[in-house]
Scaffold this active site. Structure first.
Site, PDB file in Angstrom:
ATOM      1  N   SER A 110       0.817  -1.220   0.000  1.00  0.00           N
ATOM      2  CA  SER A 110       0.000   0.000   0.000  1.00  0.00           C
ATOM      3  C   SER A 110       0.849   1.267   0.000  1.00  0.00           C
ATOM      4  O   SER A 110       0.342   2.348  -0.319  1.00  0.00           O
ATOM      5  CB  SER A 110      -0.946  -0.003   1.203  1.00  0.00           C
ATOM      6  OG  SER A 110      -0.238  -0.220   2.405  1.00  0.00           O
ATOM      7  N   ASP A 335      -3.417   5.745  11.731  1.00  0.00           N
ATOM      8  CA  ASP A 335      -2.499   5.390  10.653  1.00  0.00           C
ATOM      9  C   ASP A 335      -1.245   6.257  10.743  1.00  0.00           C
ATOM     10  O   ASP A 335      -1.253   7.430  10.340  1.00  0.00           O
ATOM     11  CB  ASP A 335      -3.183   5.584   9.298  1.00  0.00           C
ATOM     12  CG  ASP A 335      -2.334   5.082   8.139  1.00  0.00           C
ATOM     13  OD1 ASP A 335      -1.168   4.709   8.367  1.00  0.00           O
ATOM     14  OD2 ASP A 335      -2.847   5.058   6.991  1.00  0.00           O
ATOM     15  N   HIS A 338       1.115   5.091   6.566  1.00  0.00           N
ATOM     16  CA  HIS A 338       0.958   5.716   5.257  1.00  0.00           C
ATOM     17  C   HIS A 338       1.144   7.224   5.382  1.00  0.00           C
ATOM     18  O   HIS A 338       1.368   7.739   6.470  1.00  0.00           O
ATOM     19  CB  HIS A 338      -0.412   5.367   4.679  1.00  0.00           C
ATOM     20  CG  HIS A 338      -0.616   3.896   4.517  1.00  0.00           C
ATOM     21  ND1 HIS A 338      -1.285   3.125   5.456  1.00  0.00           N
ATOM     22  CD2 HIS A 338      -0.225   3.042   3.540  1.00  0.00           C
ATOM     23  CE1 HIS A 338      -1.292   1.853   5.063  1.00  0.00           C
ATOM     24  NE2 HIS A 338      -0.654   1.782   3.903  1.00  0.00           N
TER      25      HIS A 338
END
Length: 401
Positions: A110, A335, A338
């Site tokens: 990702s 998160d 990311h």
């Protein structure tokens, strides 16, 4: 004797060109090193960010921190300034022209998606009136600019090696790459793998690890990671023509899950962080273990060069760049892995663009200090020495033979 002189002369010329090639690769590596060492500078001009999230209608929710309610925007205005060079300004239209008729593929997890989305947004901003198409089919996504005949592809393969469902369960095969079939004939390949190697418990995607004829429930993750990279390196050596394709390996993208990593002992995460790490003394004193393995494997490869995008150190400084609670999960998720877009991956792509420029023969390290000037002088001196030594050797041969 004349024939002997010709044979020896030809061999000297071949050696001369090999030395020039080796010198060019060495000079390129030094410039790359210069690009990855620097600091983040706040820039409140119109130069940054390179685009706004509103400019990018296909930006996925999990990276669109502004739309998800992030209240601050300081993180949008930091630019990367190498200590000894000026990073070339990103020119999206120029990149599209250089890639005309070619395909660029990101292969990984990702974080590859994060970088791929960043580049598509940067290019769309550069040519906002150019038509584009976006197609997703299974684990392969394709973004195309028909006017330039350029395709940017994303192939999701988090380990680079195979994860196969068998009767006994999911098996991670450290010595097998079936997906390599779709990587062939790609002009520019950017590979990435790291984060999924550390997952345990429910997040661990395999039931068994297969290494050669041996099968294990689990094994040392760094050992498994290195074995998989060795398999990838062998695939590149056997399947990529260095005269036709360019290969990049993305460095490890760090997370910021524990504030003690940047000298804050309150045991926080990246939530509410609004500025980069100010004091580099809080950077790790040793190279990231994943980066050590990447460089070790690259040094064993016969395919030269695979370009290592060493984004680890510069990204370690950006504790402020993650979605935290402003990602896909909203307040239900955290998160710190990311990156918000616009954000840090835009700089990764600026560095990628700089490497593309360098590959085409353009000087990209515009000196801001004597370091780069000294390197340029040494390189010119080495080229000159190789050239004149070869000319003198050939002259002697013609005289005596």
């Amino acid at each position: 004797m004349g024939r002997l002189g010709i044979v020896v002369g030809v061999k000297i010329i071949i050696i001369y060109f090999h030395l020039l090639q080796r010198e060019a690769i060495a000079a390129e590596a030094i410039v790359n090193e210069l690009l990855f060492h620097g600091r983040w500078v706040y820039d409140d001009s119109n130069n940054y960010p390179l685009y706004n999230s509103s400019d990018c209608p296909f930006l996925q929710d999990e990276f669109n921190c502004i739309a998800n309610g992030r209240p601050d925007n300081f993180y949008l205005h930091y630019s990367w300034q190498p200590f000894s060079c000026n990073l070339p300004r990103f020119d999206g239209e120029d990149l599209l022209k250089r890639l005309k008729g070619k395909r660029m593929m990101f292969v990984g997890d990702s974080l590859s998606l994060n970088q791929w989305q960043s580049l598509t947004c940067m290019l769309h901003k550069a040519v906002p009136h150019a038509k584009y198409s976006l197609n997703r089919q299974g684990s392969l996504s394709t973004f195309t600019f028909p006017e330039y005949n350029v395709s940017l592809l994303l192939s999701r393969n988090v380990f680079l090696v195979d994860l196969i469902s068998e009767e006994k369960g999911k098996v991670l095969k450290l010595n097998s790459i079936r997906d390599g079939v779709i990587w062939k004939e790609i002009d520019v390949l950017i590979f990435d793998t790291w984060h999924w190697w550390l997952h345990t418990g429910r997040k661990q995607p395999w039931d068994y690890i297969e290494d050669g004829k041996n099968t294990y429930r689990d094994m040392d993750r760094l050992v498994a990671y290195e074995k998989a990279l060795e398999t990838w390196a062998t695939w590149v050596n056997l399947n990529v023509d260095p005269t036709k394709a360019v290969v990049f390996l993305q460095g490890v993208s760090p997370d910021h899950l524990n504030s003690s990593d940047w000298g804050d002992w309150s045991n926080k995460t990246c939530e509410s962080e609004t500025q980069p790490v100010a004091d580099t003394k809080y950077l790790p004193t040793t190279t990231h273990p994943g980066e050590v393995i990447l460089e070790k494997v690259l040094n064993t490869m016969s395919f030269k060069p695979v370009y290592l995008l060493k984004v680890t150190e510069l990204s370690q400084l950006r504790k402020d760049g993650h979605p935290s609670v402003y990602g896909y999960g909203g307040r239900q998720g955290m998160d710190c892995t990311h990156w918000c877009l616009p954000g840090v991956p835009d700089t990764w792509n600026q560095l990628l663009y700089a490497n593309v420029l360098q590959k085409s023969g353009m000087q990209i390290c515009f000196s801001t200090s004597s370091t780069a000037n000294n390197i340029n002088l040494i390189t010119i001196f080495n080229f000159t020495c190789i050239y004149f030594c070869s000319v003198i050797s050939l002259s002697i041969l013609f005289i005596y033979f």
